[in-house]
Design a protein around this motif. Structure first.
Motif, PDB file in Angstrom:
ATOM      1  N   ILE A   1      96.663  39.380 118.250  1.00  0.00           N
ATOM      2  CA  ILE A   1      95.353  38.715 118.192  1.00  0.00           C
ATOM      3  C   ILE A   1      94.230  39.732 118.377  1.00  0.00           C
ATOM      4  O   ILE A   1      93.208  39.679 117.691  1.00  0.00           O
TER       5      ILE A   1
ATOM      6  N   PRO B   1      98.767  31.175 117.608  1.00  0.00           N
ATOM      7  CA  PRO B   1      97.861  32.087 116.895  1.00  0.00           C
ATOM      8  C   PRO B   1      97.154  31.463 115.692  1.00  0.00           C
ATOM      9  O   PRO B   1      96.053  31.886 115.329  1.00  0.00           O
TER      10      PRO B   1
ATOM     11  N   GLN C   1      95.662  28.782 115.686  1.00  0.00           N
ATOM     12  CA  GLN C   1      94.477  28.077 116.197  1.00  0.00           C
ATOM     13  C   GLN C   1      93.378  29.046 116.672  1.00  0.00           C
ATOM     14  O   GLN C   1      92.431  28.641 117.335  1.00  0.00           O
ATOM     15  N   LEU C   2      93.497  30.319 116.323  1.00  0.00           N
ATOM     16  CA  LEU C   2      92.571  31.341 116.816  1.00  0.00           C
ATOM     17  C   LEU C   2      91.110  30.950 116.608  1.00  0.00           C
ATOM     18  O   LEU C   2      90.297  31.062 117.532  1.00  0.00           O
TER      19      LEU C   2
ATOM     20  N   CYS D   1      89.487  28.683 119.066  1.00  0.00           N
ATOM     21  CA  CYS D   1      89.385  29.216 120.427  1.00  0.00           C
ATOM     22  C   CYS D   1      88.158  30.115 120.617  1.00  0.00           C
ATOM     23  O   CYS D   1      87.922  30.626 121.713  1.00  0.00           O
TER      24      CYS D   1
ATOM     25  N   MET E   1      85.382  33.815 123.770  1.00  0.00           N
ATOM     26  CA  MET E   1      86.690  33.195 123.879  1.00  0.00           C
ATOM     27  C   MET E   1      86.959  33.018 125.374  1.00  0.00           C
ATOM     28  O   MET E   1      87.250  33.994 126.076  1.00  0.00           O
TER      29      MET E   1
ATOM     30  N   ALA F   1      95.131  30.556 122.030  1.00  0.00           N
ATOM     31  CA  ALA F   1      95.263  31.461 120.886  1.00  0.00           C
ATOM     32  C   ALA F   1      96.552  32.265 120.951  1.00  0.00           C
ATOM     33  O   ALA F   1      97.195  32.505 119.929  1.00  0.00           O
TER      34      ALA F   1
END
Length: 193
Positions: free
Chosen positions: A113, A74, A76-77, A80, A92, A70
């Motif tokens: 994030i 970012p 692909q947060l 995750c 996570m 992540a």
């Protein structure tokens, strides 16, 4: 007690750390997240980027995407974050271990994030590396609302604990309390009556 401590100053993000490995910080993090998960939307993050154990504890596959993914990507947060129905929380895991964990945790992407996740969740619990060995937990203490400090009652020496707590204090960490863990009640009863 954590909820009451947050009445005047909100406690949304909580870091759980310890002095040395094996004191029970991951178990404490998971138990705390599960308790909050019964009443709030809760996320548990494994930010121990050196010896993570959360994915194994909740039986996620070894190669599950997590925090390091992540931070690096970012966008692909959402991939995750994994929902764990039996705990009632999202998790996570650490993801692949980076070559320099402190650099990853101190990056602008990590802080960004954390802000995004704070908008999505009522409570975020972060499991961190022990403070005596590395500075990861000390750094993370500057990004959260509060710290819970886990101490092994039978093996961690007072001086080492005090030194680690002083490091946190020097960073203005808000230590809400200490979890005295692995206390041998039978031994204490025999000693003190």
């Amino acid at each position: 007690n954590i909820t009451l401590a947050g009445l005047e100053h909100p406690v949304k993000t909580i870091l759980v750390t310890s002095t040395v490995p094996g004191e029970g910080k991951t178990t404490t993090s998971a138990n705390l997240a599960e308790a909050y998960g019964q009443v709030e939307k809760t996320l548990l993050i494994d930010a121990d980027m050196r010896k993570p154990s959360l994915a194994r504890k909740v039986a996620l596959p070894f190669n599950s995407k997590g925090l390091s993914n992540a931070v690096a990507y970012p966008d692909q947060l959402d991939e995750c974050i994994h929902h764990i129905p039996e705990l009632g929380v999202d998790i996570m895991p650490s993801g692949p271990l980076p070559p320099n964990p402190l650099e990853l945790l101190g990056s602008p992407n990590f802080e960004s994030i954390l802000h995004v996740l704070s908008d999505r969740y009522d409570r975020i619990i972060i499991d961190s590396a022990p403070t005596k060995l590395v500075s990861d937990g000390v750094l993370l203490s500057t990004l959260v609302d509060a710290v819970i400090y886990v101490v092994n009652a039978d093996s961690t020496r007072d001086g080492v604990i005090k030194g680690s707590l002083q490091r946190l204090s020097a960073c203005n960490a808000r230590v809400l309390g200490i979890v005295l863990n692995q206390l041998d009640f039978e031994k204490e009863i025999k000693y003190g009556g």
